[in-house]
Design an enzyme around this catalytic site. Structure first.
Site, PDB file in Angstrom:
ATOM      1  N   ILE A 125      33.572  40.091  39.844  1.00  0.00           N
ATOM      2  CA  ILE A 125      33.079  39.353  38.693  1.00  0.00           C
ATOM      3  C   ILE A 125      34.200  38.762  37.844  1.00  0.00           C
ATOM      4  O   ILE A 125      33.974  37.820  37.083  1.00  0.00           O
ATOM      5  CB  ILE A 125      32.186  40.279  37.819  1.00  0.00           C
ATOM      6  CG1 ILE A 125      31.376  39.466  36.796  1.00  0.00           C
ATOM      7  CG2 ILE A 125      33.044  41.327  37.134  1.00  0.00           C
ATOM      8  CD1 ILE A 125      30.364  38.530  37.400  1.00  0.00           C
ATOM      9  N   TYR A 126      35.429  39.257  37.972  1.00  0.00           N
ATOM     10  CA  TYR A 126      36.528  38.764  37.142  1.00  0.00           C
ATOM     11  C   TYR A 126      36.841  37.311  37.491  1.00  0.00           C
ATOM     12  O   TYR A 126      37.302  37.006  38.598  1.00  0.00           O
ATOM     13  CB  TYR A 126      37.779  39.622  37.317  1.00  0.00           C
ATOM     14  CG  TYR A 126      37.627  41.058  36.870  1.00  0.00           C
ATOM     15  CD1 TYR A 126      36.594  41.450  36.013  1.00  0.00           C
ATOM     16  CD2 TYR A 126      38.517  42.042  37.287  1.00  0.00           C
ATOM     17  CE1 TYR A 126      36.454  42.770  35.597  1.00  0.00           C
ATOM     18  CE2 TYR A 126      38.394  43.359  36.874  1.00  0.00           C
ATOM     19  CZ  TYR A 126      37.351  43.717  36.034  1.00  0.00           C
ATOM     20  OH  TYR A 126      37.217  45.029  35.640  1.00  0.00           O
ATOM     21  N   SER A 127      36.558  36.434  36.530  1.00  0.00           N
ATOM     22  CA  SER A 127      36.715  34.990  36.733  1.00  0.00           C
ATOM     23  C   SER A 127      35.993  34.539  38.000  1.00  0.00           C
ATOM     24  O   SER A 127      36.434  33.635  38.706  1.00  0.00           O
ATOM     25  CB  SER A 127      38.191  34.585  36.784  1.00  0.00           C
ATOM     26  OG  SER A 127      38.801  34.801  35.527  1.00  0.00           O
TER      27      SER A 127
END
Length: 340
Positions: free
Chosen positions: A54-56
């Site tokens: 989900i990070y960036s």
């Protein structure tokens, strides 16, 4: 850099874990600069890197993959899945359908054939934990995962998962990733003791309380910061405690950042604390405090300000066990509601 054993896995990891949430559009969009930051952390002895799909929206994993080319075998690599990766309702959660697909996507972005630690990013009350553990066990047997873990799971969920794993002959969760800082010590009550009981390692996130414990956000300035959209950054109670901690750090000859990091890794139940630098300057500051040791007097002063097991307001993004919304499940029938 000293190394600690990650639970009872036998895997040795550094007390500082490099978190990759700030690499990519959500933090530092410069891929080359982010790679340099990762390389400097590795050169300093940090051998533990944690990211998530989900990070960036996958960009963080791509950056980590670029940085680890030629160095993959020297790094304990962790990633996570659960949070939505698209509008399709099945591109999220802890189901077999999604976790198998999510891992393949992560491996492609990371440029590797396996991760050392695969974590369920949040609980999923709508999914049997047996379903989740069964899928993760198969991923371990397929050689794509070495160990599995959880993030922000309540103690009761951790215990249930351990029981299910034992009774069904499935792989068990080896780690937990909870929030922990001087401002939020709730995991000392149940989560850390439960993890110690089951031999689980813990990699705690936000030891700097999303930046509040860096000293950059003081009373009268928090509302002007770029993080003012978060309620916990302008919570007067938290800002008041920061003001009380500043002299503790000064008397110890430390920066507030170094005080906060040393506090997090001083607990015997904590394996690693996740650092999340966005710039090289942030990383340099964090690395400058790796040899900090807090004596009992300093820890006692911290305990007086924020007692063990207590918290001063939770982070906005922390997991909260959902309430029961269906009235039929929380109300007796009218005829059975009285005491007489």
């Amino acid at each position: 850099m000293k190394y600690r054993t990650l639970g009872r896995t036998g895997i040795k990891v550094s007390p500082y874990c490099l978190g990759a949430m700030m690499f990519g559009a959500a933090g530092n969009p410069d891929h080359d600069d982010s790679v340099r930051i990762i390389h400097k952390a590795l050169d300093a002895g940090v051998n533990f890197v944690d990211t998530a799909d989900i990070y960036s929206h996958g960009e963080s994993e791509e950056i980590v993959g670029k940085a680890l080319k030629g160095r993959r075998d020297d790094v304990v690599l962790a990633t996570k899945a659960h949070l939505p990766m698209g509008e399709d309702p099945n591109r999220q959660g802890n189901s077999r359908r999604w976790l198998v697909r999510a891992l393949d996507d992560s491996l492609r972005r990371l440029g590797t054939d396996h991760v050392d630690l695969y974590q369920v990013h949040r609980p999923a009350p709508d999914t049997d934990v047996e379903e989740t553990l069964s899928a993760l066990t198969d991923l371990i047997r397929a050689g794509k995962v070495r160990a599995i873990g959880t993030s922000t799971f309540p103690a009761s969920d951790i215990v249930e998962a351990q029981w299910v794993a034992e009774r069904r002959g499935l792989a068990r969760f080896r780690t937990e990733q909870p929030p922990y800082s001087i401002l939020d010590r709730r995991i000392e009550n149940e989560v850390l003791p439960v993890c110690e009981r089951y031999g689980m390692g813990t990699l705690v996130w936000s030891p700097l309380a999303q930046g509040l414990l860096t000293g950059r956000f003081r009373k009268g300035t928090g509302a002007e910061s770029r993080r003012a959209r978060f309620k916990h950054m302008t919570d007067e109670r938290r800002l008041d405690v920061v003001e009380q901690l500043v002299p503790v750090a000064e008397d110890a000859g430390l920066s507030l950042t170094h005080l906060a990091m040393a506090f997090a890794i001083a607990h015997p139940g904590v394996t690693s604390a996740i650092i999340g630098p966005r710039t090289m300057e942030h990383l340099d500051d964090l690395l400058a405090g790796v040899d900090t040791v807090l004596d009992d007097d300093v820890l006692d002063r911290i305990d007086t300000i924020v007692p063990p097991g207590s918290n001063v307001g939770a982070l906005d993004m922390d997991y909260r066990t959902p309430p029961i919304h269906n009235p039929r499940l929380r109300r007796r029938l009218p005829d059975d509601r009285s005491a007489a």
